[in-house]
Design a protein around this motif. Sequence first.
Motif, PDB file in Angstrom:
ATOM      1  N   LYS A 272      32.853 -40.138 -73.820  1.00  0.00           N
ATOM      2  CA  LYS A 272      31.703 -40.121 -74.723  1.00  0.00           C
ATOM      3  C   LYS A 272      32.073 -38.958 -76.011  1.00  0.00           C
ATOM      4  CE  LYS A 272      26.917 -38.155 -75.122  1.00  0.00           C
ATOM      5  NZ  LYS A 272      27.249 -37.608 -76.592  1.00  0.00           N
ATOM      6  N   ALA A 273      33.017 -37.995 -75.649  1.00  0.00           N
ATOM      7  CA  ALA A 273      33.533 -37.331 -76.755  1.00  0.00           C
ATOM      8  C   ALA A 273      34.235 -38.149 -77.677  1.00  0.00           C
ATOM      9  CB  ALA A 273      34.170 -36.131 -76.155  1.00  0.00           C
ATOM     10  N   ASP A 274      35.032 -39.008 -77.164  1.00  0.00           N
ATOM     11  CA  ASP A 274      35.998 -39.784 -77.972  1.00  0.00           C
ATOM     12  C   ASP A 274      35.033 -40.818 -78.846  1.00  0.00           C
ATOM     13  OD1 ASP A 274      38.071 -38.781 -76.868  1.00  0.00           O
ATOM     14  OD2 ASP A 274      38.578 -40.355 -75.647  1.00  0.00           O
ATOM     15  N   ARG A 275      34.039 -41.230 -78.299  1.00  0.00           N
ATOM     16  CA  ARG A 275      33.201 -42.322 -79.055  1.00  0.00           C
ATOM     17  C   ARG A 275      32.512 -41.387 -79.914  1.00  0.00           C
ATOM     18  NH1 ARG A 275      30.910 -44.605 -74.811  1.00  0.00           N
ATOM     19  NH2 ARG A 275      29.308 -42.786 -74.890  1.00  0.00           N
ATOM     20  N   ASP A 276      31.895 -40.301 -79.678  1.00  0.00           N
ATOM     21  CA  ASP A 276      31.049 -39.428 -80.851  1.00  0.00           C
ATOM     22  C   ASP A 276      32.039 -38.987 -81.923  1.00  0.00           C
ATOM     23  OD1 ASP A 276      28.841 -39.544 -79.197  1.00  0.00           O
ATOM     24  OD2 ASP A 276      29.194 -37.572 -78.343  1.00  0.00           O
ATOM     25  N   ILE A 277      33.268 -38.526 -81.617  1.00  0.00           N
ATOM     26  CA  ILE A 277      34.256 -38.177 -82.642  1.00  0.00           C
ATOM     27  C   ILE A 277      34.453 -39.360 -83.532  1.00  0.00           C
ATOM     28  CG2 ILE A 277      36.591 -37.614 -83.095  1.00  0.00           C
ATOM     29  CD1 ILE A 277      36.490 -35.684 -80.737  1.00  0.00           C
ATOM     30  N   GLU A 278      34.475 -40.565 -83.032  1.00  0.00           N
ATOM     31  CA  GLU A 278      35.039 -41.712 -83.841  1.00  0.00           C
ATOM     32  C   GLU A 278      33.687 -42.125 -84.598  1.00  0.00           C
ATOM     33  OE1 GLU A 278      36.641 -44.147 -86.145  1.00  0.00           O
ATOM     34  OE2 GLU A 278      37.843 -43.040 -84.814  1.00  0.00           O
ATOM     35  N   GLU A 279      32.642 -42.114 -84.155  1.00  0.00           N
ATOM     36  CA  GLU A 279      31.512 -42.349 -84.988  1.00  0.00           C
ATOM     37  C   GLU A 279      31.495 -41.175 -85.953  1.00  0.00           C
ATOM     38  OE1 GLU A 279      28.202 -42.309 -82.113  1.00  0.00           O
ATOM     39  OE2 GLU A 279      28.947 -44.658 -81.344  1.00  0.00           O
ATOM     40  N   GLY A 280      31.521 -39.881 -85.771  1.00  0.00           N
ATOM     41  CA  GLY A 280      31.455 -38.735 -86.647  1.00  0.00           C
ATOM     42  C   GLY A 280      32.644 -38.917 -87.798  1.00  0.00           C
ATOM     43  N   ARG A 281      33.794 -39.425 -87.380  1.00  0.00           N
ATOM     44  CA  ARG A 281      34.781 -39.761 -88.534  1.00  0.00           C
ATOM     45  C   ARG A 281      34.220 -40.902 -89.401  1.00  0.00           C
ATOM     46  NH1 ARG A 281      39.805 -39.547 -84.471  1.00  0.00           N
ATOM     47  NH2 ARG A 281      40.054 -37.355 -84.620  1.00  0.00           N
TER      48      ARG A 281
ATOM     49  N   LEU B 217      29.875 -30.011 -93.990  1.00  0.00           N
ATOM     50  CA  LEU B 217      29.316 -29.785 -92.665  1.00  0.00           C
ATOM     51  C   LEU B 217      29.844 -30.909 -91.867  1.00  0.00           C
ATOM     52  CD1 LEU B 217      25.875 -28.921 -93.861  1.00  0.00           C
ATOM     53  CD2 LEU B 217      27.291 -27.359 -93.011  1.00  0.00           C
ATOM     54  N   LEU B 218      29.798 -32.109 -92.174  1.00  0.00           N
ATOM     55  CA  LEU B 218      30.573 -33.239 -91.350  1.00  0.00           C
ATOM     56  C   LEU B 218      31.938 -32.568 -90.790  1.00  0.00           C
ATOM     57  CD1 LEU B 218      29.129 -36.358 -93.152  1.00  0.00           C
ATOM     58  CD2 LEU B 218      28.417 -35.481 -90.838  1.00  0.00           C
TER      59      LEU B 218
ATOM     60  N   LEU C 170      33.083 -32.042 -87.101  1.00  0.00           N
ATOM     61  CA  LEU C 170      34.246 -32.728 -86.417  1.00  0.00           C
ATOM     62  C   LEU C 170      35.154 -31.831 -85.726  1.00  0.00           C
ATOM     63  CD1 LEU C 170      34.658 -35.855 -88.621  1.00  0.00           C
ATOM     64  CD2 LEU C 170      34.328 -35.877 -86.170  1.00  0.00           C
ATOM     65  N   THR C 171      35.523 -30.852 -86.403  1.00  0.00           N
ATOM     66  CA  THR C 171      36.547 -29.936 -85.895  1.00  0.00           C
ATOM     67  C   THR C 171      35.826 -29.425 -84.718  1.00  0.00           C
ATOM     68  OG1 THR C 171      37.074 -29.061 -88.223  1.00  0.00           O
ATOM     69  CG2 THR C 171      37.382 -27.695 -86.331  1.00  0.00           C
ATOM     70  N   GLU C 172      34.664 -28.958 -84.611  1.00  0.00           N
ATOM     71  CA  GLU C 172      33.971 -28.215 -83.232  1.00  0.00           C
ATOM     72  C   GLU C 172      33.927 -29.449 -82.132  1.00  0.00           C
ATOM     73  OE1 GLU C 172      33.365 -25.240 -82.764  1.00  0.00           O
ATOM     74  OE2 GLU C 172      34.271 -24.864 -84.827  1.00  0.00           O
ATOM     75  N   TRP C 173      33.785 -30.845 -82.821  1.00  0.00           N
ATOM     76  CA  TRP C 173      33.721 -31.696 -81.433  1.00  0.00           C
ATOM     77  C   TRP C 173      35.030 -31.941 -80.951  1.00  0.00           C
ATOM     78  CZ3 TRP C 173      30.246 -36.343 -84.059  1.00  0.00           C
ATOM     79  CH2 TRP C 173      28.812 -35.879 -84.230  1.00  0.00           C
ATOM     80  N   GLU C 174      36.092 -31.980 -81.855  1.00  0.00           N
ATOM     81  CA  GLU C 174      37.608 -31.948 -81.597  1.00  0.00           C
ATOM     82  C   GLU C 174      37.874 -30.800 -80.469  1.00  0.00           C
ATOM     83  OE1 GLU C 174      39.253 -32.633 -85.437  1.00  0.00           O
ATOM     84  OE2 GLU C 174      38.832 -34.667 -85.252  1.00  0.00           O
ATOM     85  N   ARG C 175      37.584 -29.820 -80.639  1.00  0.00           N
ATOM     86  CA  ARG C 175      37.700 -28.485 -79.995  1.00  0.00           C
ATOM     87  C   ARG C 175      36.960 -28.827 -78.641  1.00  0.00           C
ATOM     88  NH1 ARG C 175      36.655 -23.834 -84.651  1.00  0.00           N
ATOM     89  NH2 ARG C 175      38.835 -23.983 -85.683  1.00  0.00           N
TER      90      ARG C 175
END
Length: 93
Positions: free
Chosen positions: A21-30, A59-60, A64-69
């Motif tokens: 889910k984190a991988d999917r969320d990060i890709e969608e965020g990018r 802000l985006l 993304l930085t926080e999601w990657e952490r």
Amino acid sequence: MALSLAERTEQLNAEQRLLIKADRDIEEGRQRLRDQENRVLDLQADGHDIRQAERLVDLLKQTLTEWERHRTLIEQRVIYLRQQVDLTPPKAG
């Protein structure tokens, strides 16, 4: 209290689902970030004030930085649980 192999395995499975889910969320965020950056360019080309649009880009990026952490923490937990599951001796018959 020590966790059983079944409990560790369930935790591992749950963390692996979170990692997916984190991988999917990060890709969608990018993708959202790229879309917003394109909007900034369009607004700028049309002569609009882009300060708020640029603020959203910032802000985006922060998000993304926080999601990657967070993804890194999940990944570390998966590695730890895999080691725990692999080290757990099978129960005798």
